[in-house]
Design an enzyme around this catalytic site. Structure first.
Site, short mmCIF file in Angstrom:
data_model
loop_
_atom_site.label_atom_id
_atom_site.label_comp_id
_atom_site.label_asym_id
_atom_site.label_seq_id
_atom_site.Cartn_x
_atom_site.Cartn_y
_atom_site.Cartn_z
CD1 TRP A 14 -2.61 1.91 1.44
CD2 TRP A 14 -3.28 0.26 0.12
NE1 TRP A 14 -3.84 2.24 0.95
CE2 TRP A 14 -4.28 1.23 0.13
CE3 TRP A 14 -3.47 -0.90 -0.66
CZ2 TRP A 14 -5.46 1.12 -0.60
CZ3 TRP A 14 -4.65 -1.02 -1.39
CH2 TRP A 14 -5.62 -0.02 -1.35
CD GLU A 56 -5.20 5.25 0.06
OE1 GLU A 56 -6.00 4.62 -0.64
OE2 GLU A 56 -4.89 4.93 1.22
CD GLU A 57 -3.61 8.36 -7.48
OE1 GLU A 57 -4.53 7.71 -7.97
OE2 GLU A 57 -3.39 9.55 -7.78
CD GLU A 65 -13.64 6.41 -5.25
OE1 GLU A 65 -13.43 5.92 -6.38
OE2 GLU A 65 -12.95 6.13 -4.24
CG ASP A 125 -1.43 11.98 -2.73
OD1 ASP A 125 -1.26 10.73 -2.71
OD2 ASP A 125 -2.01 12.56 -3.67
#
Ligand SMILES: *[C@@H]1O[C@H](CO)[C@@H](O)[C@H](O)[C@H]1NC(C)=O
Ligand SMILES: *[C@@H]1O[C@H](CO)[C@@H](O)[C@H](O)[C@H]1NC(C)=O
Ligand SMILES: *[C@@H]1O[C@H](CO)[C@@H](O)[C@H](O)[C@H]1NC(C)=O
Ligand SMILES: *[C@@H]1O[C@H](CO)[C@@H](O)[C@H](O)[C@H]1NC(C)=O
Ligand SMILES: *[C@@H]1O[C@H](CO)[C@@H](O)[C@H](O)[C@H]1NC(C)=O
Ligand SMILES: *[C@@H]1O[C@H](CO)[C@@H](O)[C@H](O)[C@H]1NC(C)=O
Ligand SMILES: *[C@@H]1O[C@H](CO)[C@@H](O)[C@H](O)[C@H]1NC(C)=O
Length: 624
Positions: free
Chosen positions: A145, A204-205, A429, A201
């Site tokens: 992750w 999550e990238e 989303e 960030d």
């Protein structure tokens, strides 16, 4: 609570408006109320233990979405849960006293999660607090992750301090000190120690520095100083670091907009909802429109909002012919995740920023347009001009017209989100950039929470509905002069047993670096597996991915850093994951005796050096 003059002016306009706008506004208000009820229930449905869509979630655990595949969001993220609980605490402060038990559940759940060691680390070093997500049964998630994510502890501190301040105001100082403070203190110590380290960030990238994270960290320390002082706690670390964080925050401003991520490898414009979400997450109704804090009404934040919204005008089919009016907005224009669509929570964030700004202009009885934010105004009020405006007595002043136009502009973003909300009111989303149908995870908790906070901001802007509490934002002239200082204060971390953390948890750990020489070909990866919970208890699916960042022709190095309990013994081996998903296991098991805890402040370290022991399993010709 004083009735803000503008609220009265806008309310008056709504009643007697001659242009049809008032009808639209009343219609929107009622649709917002209907959707708010659905959204709030949507949050409760995703909350353990009783939420209808959160089976297996422990009390106080927020599930990000009930979707378990494509995508699987059936986890609890510290960020999403903190933002959601900030909303719940605000609703509680606004009179929903029945929410107190779930806030207490949340506090206990977070006290427990703080002690759960994880791939980011453990509590004793603080590193574990930066873990982005856990299983909803409060156990660690070992999968690969983007970690750590350092906004989580700051956002959690903000949610809990807001509740803690209410306890103090209610004369419940013991509960604030014994239950809330121990959890908050760990999180604030984490911020003071690690704010200057790289982070993934909020999407999550991207690994580097993130505006959203820095802004949230600054806010948490400022309100943490006041909360700690009220409880006679030592807050010197927070006092020393807050100005350095505020200084760092200024470096994201490029003169035209806020660059969402700095210090990164990827090439991106940096125009990103990150910055709008930061502005609303750090809104202080008692602050002014100073640029240094990027408050919603600041020239910088409004100029940034214009650049951000414009970046989607050509990107999405939905926005065709939308120039100069509200538009569907997403995370960032280059986004490709699930096709890179508009998101409900980002579209609603645009509206919320403007509603927040209206609250401040209303409180200040003044609105200044500068060269910087003039283009923002001209989008929906073409005759806007640089100047300072104040309300007149008769509701016909330029001030009133500007604010009324801003309100209509904000409402139009809400209308877009509602237009693409299915009849059930369910918020996923994303919504398709082509046709507005729901895309990606269904019933996203953060989408629902964003609707509720937008609605509260709208009510505070247009009625005497109470505002969110101030967090004591410092005024802009407190930005340190001169070069920013890279800094850190090493903290201590203890299980918040007063709030429900298991006694005896959070013991001393040693940071072990596992180095293994293992020649691999492109697409083949090395994992670490072993007997302890940290190493996945031999379950292949819970093995830890290793990093090849040190791999060279001279040395085929794969590495992993794992915090292991001091003075323990583990058995482990390495695995190869083949491109077809199959696994090859080492033909040996190794034993490591983890050293006892040293006296070093900040923890102890150890390194093991290994070399892969067959089967190689792949022809040498495939080696690179
Ligand atoms: C926690 O949940 C995960 C994911 O569903 C599951 O694999 C694991 O066995 C559970 N652990 C416990 C202790 O229940
Ligand atoms: C650390 O702080 C210095 C000074 O503000 C800054 O230049 C640097 O980018 C920061 N690094 C990170 C990762 O925050
Ligand atoms: C709309 O605005 C974008 C940039 O903001 C511009 O590139 C485009 O030409 C405009 N389209 C129309 C139809 O005016
Ligand atoms: C809407 O657009 C998406 C692509 O964004 C597509 O997958 C979907 O089939 C379309 N749905 C309808 C009803 O047209
Ligand atoms: C290490 O563990 C052993 C056996 O479990 C125990 O006897 C010893 O006191 C421990 N040492 C320290 C420094 O904790
Ligand atoms: C290593 O230990 C695990 C767990 O006991 C076992 O499944 C595996 O077969 C062992 N490997 C070897 C090579 O002995
Ligand atoms: C790993 O490779 C390096 C470079 O070839 C070598 O110096 C080192 O001894 C190797 N380590 C082990 C444990 O074999």
């Amino acid at each position: 609570m004083i009735l803000r003059p503008l609220a009265a002016a806008v309310a008056a306009l709504s009643v007697c408006g001659a242009d049809g706008r008032s009808f639209l506004r009343r219609d929107l208000a009622s649709r917002v109320e209907t959707e708010t009820e659905i959204a709030f229930q949507g949050v409760l449905d995703n909350l353990g233990p009783d939420g209808s869509k959160a089976p297996g979630a422990e009390p106080g655990i927020i599930v990000a979405s009930p979707s378990t595949e494509d995508p699987n969001y059936f986890y609890t993220w510290t960020r999403d849960a903190s933002l959601t609980f900030k909303m719940i605490v605000d609703e509680f402060l606004h009179g929903k006293s029945e929410l107190q038990p779930i806030i207490q559940d949340y506090l206990k759940a977070q006290a427990i999660l703080q002690t759960v060691s994880n791939p980011s680390g453990a509590l004793s070093s603080g590193r574990g607090l930066g873990e982005p997500k856990f299983y909803v049964n409060e156990t660690r998630f070992n999968g690969n992750w983007g970690r750590p994510q350092r906004d989580g502890p700051a956002l959690r501190a903000t949610a809990l301090i807001t509740y803690g301040n209410w306890l103090l105001d209610s004369g419940d100082e013991d509960e604030a000190r014994d239950q809330v403070w121990p959890v908050v203190q760990n999180d604030l110590n984490y911020v003071a120690q690690y704010w200057n380290d790289t982070t993934f960030d909020l999407w999550e990238e991207v690994l580097g520095s993130s505006f959203f994270t820095t802004a949230a960290q600054h806010r948490s320390l400022i309100e943490g100083i006041a909360f700690g002082q009220a409880l006679d706690q030592d807050v010197s670390a927070y006092e020393s670091q807050a100005p350095n964080i505020l200084c760092h925050l200024q470096t994201y401003w490029n003169g035209e907009y806020v660059v969402a991520n700095v210090g990164i490898q990827q090439q991106r414009s940096g125009v990103d909802a990150n910055t709008v979400l930061a502005s609303i997450a750090t809104f202080d109704p008692e602050a002014t429109c100073d640029d240094a804090l990027f408050q919603p009404c600041s020239a910088r934040a409004l100029a940034n909002l214009k650049v951000y919204v414009d970046s989607f005008r050509e990107t999405y089919t939905l926005n065709r012919n939308a120039n100069g009016t509200a538009a569907a907005t997403g995370r960032y224009a280059e986004d490709v995740y699930y096709g890179g669509n508009p998101w409900y929570l980002t579209t609603l964030a645009v509206a919320e920023q403007i509603y927040d700004a209206i609250q401040t202009w209303s409180s200040l009885n003044s609105l200044t347009i500068t060269d910087l934010d003039l283009p923002f105004w001209q989008d929906f009020y073409p005759s806007a001009a640089v100047g300072t405006y104040t309300p007149g007595d008769d509701g016909t002043s330029t001030f009133t017209k500007l604010v009324d136009a801003a309100l209509a502009y904000a409402d139009a973003f809400v209308s877009i989100a509602l237009k693409y909300t299915p009849a059930s009111g369910a918020l996923a989303e994303q919504y398709s950039r082509e046709n507005g149908t729901a895309v990606s995870a269904r019933d996203l908790t953060w989408s629902y929470a964003s609707f509720v906070t937008m609605r509260a901001a709208r009510l505070s802007a247009t009625t005497d509905y109470p505002q969110v509490p101030s967090w004591g934002a410092p005024s802009g002239d407190e930005v340190p002069e001169g070069a920013c200082v890279a800094s850190s204060v090493i903290g201590t971390y203890s299980p918040a047993t007063g709030a429900g953390a298991p006694p005896g948890s959070g013991g001393c750990t040693v940071l072990v670096t596992f180095n293994v020489n293992a020649s691999t070909f492109f697409g083949e990866n090395i994992y670490l597996s072993g007997s302890s919970v940290d190493l996945g208890e031999w379950r292949t699916g819970d093995a830890l991915a290793m990093s090849a960042s040190g791999y060279t022709d001279a040395r085929p190095l794969w590495s992993a850093e794992v915090e292991l309990p001091a003075n323990s013994s583990v058995v482990y081996h390495y695995l190869r994951n083949e491109p077809d998903g199959s696994w090859l296991y080492e033909t040996t098991n190794r034993t490591l005796d983890v050293p006892v805890c040293g006296n070093m402040v900040g923890g102890s370290n150890a390194t093991v050096e290994d070399a892969w022991v067959g089967p190689v399993g792949t022809p040498p010709s495939k080696l690179v």
